[in-house]
Design a protein around this motif. Structure first.
Motif, PDB file in Angstrom:
ATOM      1  N   LEU A 196     -67.274 -25.710 -66.863  1.00  0.00           N
ATOM      2  CA  LEU A 196     -68.206 -24.692 -67.336  1.00  0.00           C
ATOM      3  C   LEU A 196     -69.654 -25.087 -67.071  1.00  0.00           C
ATOM      4  N   ALA A 197     -69.985 -26.354 -67.345  1.00  0.00           N
ATOM      5  CA  ALA A 197     -71.295 -26.934 -67.010  1.00  0.00           C
ATOM      6  C   ALA A 197     -72.475 -26.093 -67.473  1.00  0.00           C
ATOM      7  N   GLY A 198     -72.335 -25.459 -68.643  1.00  0.00           N
ATOM      8  CA  GLY A 198     -73.451 -24.690 -69.178  1.00  0.00           C
ATOM      9  C   GLY A 198     -73.819 -23.460 -68.366  1.00  0.00           C
ATOM     10  N   ASN A 199     -72.906 -22.979 -67.521  1.00  0.00           N
ATOM     11  CA  ASN A 199     -73.179 -21.808 -66.680  1.00  0.00           C
ATOM     12  C   ASN A 199     -73.044 -20.535 -67.512  1.00  0.00           C
ATOM     13  N   PRO A 200     -74.139 -19.780 -67.699  1.00  0.00           N
ATOM     14  CA  PRO A 200     -74.073 -18.578 -68.544  1.00  0.00           C
ATOM     15  C   PRO A 200     -73.028 -17.570 -68.072  1.00  0.00           C
ATOM     16  N   ARG A 201     -72.882 -17.437 -66.767  1.00  0.00           N
ATOM     17  CA  ARG A 201     -71.922 -16.471 -66.230  1.00  0.00           C
ATOM     18  C   ARG A 201     -70.495 -16.854 -66.602  1.00  0.00           C
ATOM     19  N   LEU A 202     -70.177 -18.154 -66.503  1.00  0.00           N
ATOM     20  CA  LEU A 202     -68.835 -18.612 -66.846  1.00  0.00           C
ATOM     21  C   LEU A 202     -68.591 -18.523 -68.345  1.00  0.00           C
ATOM     22  N   ILE A 203     -69.618 -18.813 -69.130  1.00  0.00           N
ATOM     23  CA  ILE A 203     -69.487 -18.712 -70.589  1.00  0.00           C
ATOM     24  C   ILE A 203     -69.255 -17.256 -70.996  1.00  0.00           C
ATOM     25  N   LYS A 204     -69.993 -16.347 -70.377  1.00  0.00           N
ATOM     26  CA  LYS A 204     -69.811 -14.918 -70.682  1.00  0.00           C
ATOM     27  C   LYS A 204     -68.412 -14.458 -70.283  1.00  0.00           C
ATOM     28  N   ARG A 205     -67.934 -14.934 -69.143  1.00  0.00           N
ATOM     29  CA  ARG A 205     -66.583 -14.574 -68.711  1.00  0.00           C
ATOM     30  C   ARG A 205     -65.548 -15.108 -69.703  1.00  0.00           C
ATOM     31  N   PHE A 206     -65.782 -16.321 -70.199  1.00  0.00           N
ATOM     32  CA  PHE A 206     -64.894 -16.929 -71.189  1.00  0.00           C
ATOM     33  C   PHE A 206     -64.826 -16.043 -72.434  1.00  0.00           C
ATOM     34  N   LEU A 207     -65.993 -15.588 -72.911  1.00  0.00           N
ATOM     35  CA  LEU A 207     -66.038 -14.732 -74.105  1.00  0.00           C
ATOM     36  C   LEU A 207     -65.397 -13.372 -73.839  1.00  0.00           C
ATOM     37  N   ASN A 208     -65.605 -12.819 -72.641  1.00  0.00           N
ATOM     38  CA  ASN A 208     -64.990 -11.534 -72.292  1.00  0.00           C
ATOM     39  C   ASN A 208     -63.469 -11.637 -72.324  1.00  0.00           C
ATOM     40  N   ASN A 209     -62.955 -12.739 -71.799  1.00  0.00           N
ATOM     41  CA  ASN A 209     -61.509 -12.946 -71.789  1.00  0.00           C
ATOM     42  C   ASN A 209     -60.975 -13.074 -73.212  1.00  0.00           C
ATOM     43  N   LEU A 210     -61.749 -13.746 -74.067  1.00  0.00           N
ATOM     44  CA  LEU A 210     -61.369 -13.866 -75.476  1.00  0.00           C
ATOM     45  C   LEU A 210     -61.242 -12.489 -76.124  1.00  0.00           C
TER      46      LEU A 210
END
Length: 517
Positions: free
Chosen positions: A266-280
């Motif tokens: 993830l490395a603090g990447n906002p796009r990946l974090i947002k995708r993680f939350l969307n999947n949740l």
């Protein structure tokens, strides 16, 4: 191609240059100047009334056309300028005059350049060079520097180009490089809690006004990391009385922030974090629709493991859950207890030797007493992709080929099998059992099967069932020395010795080995 582009642009800019006074006059509401303005006025006078134009009006139109004729000829003439440097120079001059005449500044924003194919990315940069360093112009390029560097190397692959030349290429294009720093723990924490808060607004848990006020306070705190970063107290104060409604989300953000900011996946990447939350959110919606009762924090924790742990580590967990009667994993109980008491972490499998997993195990809620089957059901896209693939790795294929021809016990081969994951070793065992049946219980194929069992004794029970499939007439005496030293096979051999359908030579070999038990 480039020459045609320059010429085309040049001709278009000449038209723009000619029309600039019209645009300027129209925008500002004033009179239209220049030769085209005179022409517009003169030709407009010809058709003011219903009567034929007077001699005076015709003279004015003729004079206006003479003033416009040189400009029109320069545009309409078919003969092209043959000197490329002159074309570029003329284009730049025309463009500069247009901007000056309109009294505007041009700012060009170029985003996602790194998503283009290498040739497209470099062609775009080269086209921008045409208008670089012109007064009243600025270009802002947003791109991943590593990707663009790679595109430069790919584009110039036919010539030798090193890192220094790539850097030089960049330096000539980019005058003010601004690198966006990686998000730290406080920034990730702020991003997470604000994403959670946005969902809370959609569910009417808090109001938009509360979120707006909290966002302002949180961002103000994040701007001053030297004061200690974003603490839980600051988050609670930002949301005020509504913080009680977000207690669970605040706790999750507190625990996840460090991992999401530091773990490589993830490395603090906002796009990946947002995708993680969307999947949740998608999985939570599916759970609610299907009436699956799960705790949101448990869903978050398992999805984090699925996202950041290796596929083998996730496969190991899924296998243990499937083997459990109640969906609870015994080894988690022991590990979590040891970590709580301050003891060192001991991985239950080679795939779990990972600093991320050690940190993940300590995040609340602890999962040792949780039925993980509903959570894994929501991860079935990953589970299916892991379980449906019956292909062996290259290393496993080589071991399988060796087991097909092995005729005696080889410790080195057993060691190689141990280097594989148990699930892949089981796939080899399944193939060997198929081979054993197809060859009508040939002793050589059995030798290969036994090597897998010696590497993973837990798979021995499946071979017990296989031995019971062997027709009595196929119970060869040569099987006895192979199986007699295997504890799991002893009861099967003794049953063979008592079965009158078993060949006499096989009964004799068993009785000799076990002393007539």
């Amino acid at each position: 191609m480039l020459k045609w582009l320059y010429y085309n642009l040049y001709q278009r800019f000449k038209v723009l240059k000619l029309g600039a006074p019209v645009a300027s006059g129209a925008i500002l509401g004033g009179a239209i100047g220049g030769p085209i303005g005179a022409a517009v006025g003169a030709f407009g006078g010809l058709f003011k009334g219903a009567d034929l134009p007077s001699q005076e009006e015709l003279v004015k139109a003729q004079e206006a056309y003479k003033g416009l004729e040189p400009e029109l000829k320069s545009i309409l003439k078919e003969e092209e300028i043959t000197s490329l440097p002159k074309e570029i120079s003329s284009l730049r001059q025309a463009f500069e005059e247009i901007l000056e005449g309109l009294n505007i500044k041009l700012v060009v924003l170029v985003d996602d350049l790194d998503r283009c194919m290498p040739d497209t990315a470099i062609s775009t940069l080269e086209a921008m060079r045409l208008l670089l360093f012109l007064p009243r112009t600025s270009f802002i390029i947003a791109a991943d520097e590593k990707m663009i560097r790679s595109a430069v190397r790919s584009h110039f692959s036919k010539i030798q180009i090193d890192d220094e030349l790539v850097t030089s290429y960049f330096d000539k294009l980019i005058q003010v490089p601004l690198r966006v720093p990686r998000l730290g723990v406080s920034e990730v924490k702020a991003y997470l809690i604000l994403l959670f808060a946005e969902q809370a607004v959609k569910k009417a848990v808090i109001t938009q006004e509360v979120l707006d006020e909290a966002r302002e306070k949180i961002l103000e705190t994040v701007k001053k990391p030297w004061l200690g970063g974003l603490k839980e107290q600051a988050i609670n104060e930002a949301f005020g009385a509504s913080s009680n409604s977000l207690e669970k989300q605040i706790d999750i953000a507190e625990q996840l922030a460090h991992i999401m900011a530091t773990v490589e996946q993830l490395a603090g990447n906002p796009r990946l974090i947002k995708r993680f939350l969307n999947n949740l959110i998608i999985r939570e919606t599916i759970a609610n629709t299907q009436g699956i009762g799960i705790a949101f924090e448990e869903l978050v924790k398992l999805q984090l493991f699925e996202r950041c742990a290796s596929p083998r580590a996730f496969e190991f967990l899924a296998k243990k859950v499937s083997e459990s009667d109640d969906g609870k994993v015994d080894f988690l109980i022991e590990i979590e207890e040891k970590l709580k008491s301050g003891e060192d972490y001991e991985s239950p499998d080679q795939s779990w030797k990972d600093p991320f997993i050690e940190e993940w195990l300590q995040i609340t809620p602890l999962l040792s007493g949780v039925d993980l089957r509903p959570l894994l059901h929501l991860s079935k896209d990953t589970i299916v992709s892991l379980s449906s693939v019956d292909e062996l790795s290259q290393e496993a294929k080589e071991i399988y080929d060796a087991l097909l021809v092995v005729k005696s016990s080889q410790a080195t081969l057993v060691t190689k099998i141990k280097s594989l994951h148990e699930m892949e070793a089981n796939q080899i065992l399944i193939r060997l059992k198929r081979k054993l049946r197809a060859q009508e219980w040939n002793g050589n194929s059995l030798q290969g099967v036994l090597h897998v069992i010696r590497a993973y004794p837990s798979l021995g029970s499946s071979l017990t069932d296989l031995l019971e499939e062997i027709p009595s007439s196929k119970r060869l005496a040569s099987f006895v020395p192979l199986l007699s030293n295997e504890e799991w096979a002893k009861s099967t051999l003794l049953e063979w010795s008592k079965d009158t359908e078993t060949p006499k030579s096989t009964q004799k070999a068993i009785n000799h080995k076990f002393g007539g038990q």
